[in-house]
Design an enzyme around this catalytic site. Structure first.
Site, PDB file in Angstrom:
ATOM      1  N   LYS A  40       0.843  -1.206   0.000  1.00 41.90           N
ATOM      2  CA  LYS A  40       0.000   0.000   0.000  1.00 41.90           C
ATOM      3  C   LYS A  40       0.874   1.249   0.000  1.00 41.90           C
ATOM      4  CE  LYS A  40      -3.807  -2.274   2.462  1.00 41.90           C
ATOM      5  NZ  LYS A  40      -4.492  -2.394   3.771  1.00 41.90           N
ATOM      6  N   ARG A  90     -12.238 -10.636   7.262  1.00 38.18           N
ATOM      7  CA  ARG A  90     -13.531 -10.241   6.686  1.00 38.18           C
ATOM      8  C   ARG A  90     -14.045 -11.259   5.695  1.00 38.18           C
ATOM      9  NH1 ARG A  90     -11.438  -4.631   4.470  1.00 38.18           N
ATOM     10  NH2 ARG A  90      -9.859  -6.166   3.926  1.00 38.18           N
ATOM     11  N   SER A 127     -10.463   0.506   4.851  1.00 32.87           N
ATOM     12  CA  SER A 127      -9.845   1.835   4.939  1.00 32.87           C
ATOM     13  C   SER A 127      -9.876   2.511   3.580  1.00 32.87           C
ATOM     14  CB  SER A 127      -8.396   1.701   5.410  1.00 32.87           C
ATOM     15  OG  SER A 127      -8.347   1.080   6.667  1.00 32.87           O
TER      16      SER A 127
END
Ligand code: PNS
Length: 136
Positions: A40, A90, A127
């Site tokens: 990221k 998740r 996010s």
């Protein structure tokens, strides 16, 4: 035993907070630690991520926030006497990323990773999506 809940937290979400709240009662202390994810690029400065995390967790007595100062997670754990790594799960897609990291972290340090299934109500929160929609 103390646990670390590591992440980019860029920014932290209600999904992260839910996991922190649920594991807080399982350990003597939980450190939410901001680390660098090499996949990221990063949005918020570290100081903002830490301030938001501290604000969100202010009512959780044994949850603290920290950053790894660029260290590998297992090296941070050694220095901070951490015995367990916590990660929220998740989707099955998350497992594909998380399993090899958990196996490598255990190989390097013997430290186990606890996967916590996220509340389905938060499954769609990330996010990335929070940051994208914050522009509205
Ligand atoms: O919130 P994220 O981006 O899913 O968190 C991933 C993170 C930061 C926990 C992971 O990339 C990580 O542990 N980075 C630190 C560097 C490290 O220790 N890498 C080795 C993993 S085998």
């Amino acid at each position: 035993m103390r646990a670390v809940f590591p992440g980019s937290f860029d920014p932290a979400t209600q999904g992260h907070l839910d996991v922190a709240r649920r594991v807080a009662g399982m350990f003597d202390g939980v450190v939410m630690c901001v680390l660098t994810n090499p996949k990221k690029s990063g949005r918020l400065p570290l100081a903002e991520r830490l301030a938001l995390l501290a604000d969100m967790t202010s009512d959780l007595g044994n949850v603290t926030v920290d950053s790894s100062a660029g260290k590998l997670l297992v090296d941070y754990c050694r220095g901070a006497s951490i015995g367990v790594i916590v990660r929220g799960m998740r989707t099955l897609g998350d497992l594909g990323d998380e399993l090899p990291m958990a196996q490598m972290n255990r190989h390097l340090s013997g430290i186990e990773t606890l996967f916590v299934p996220t509340n389905p109500a938060h499954a769609y929160i990330s996010s990335t999506l929070i940051a994208a929609t914050a522009q509205r």
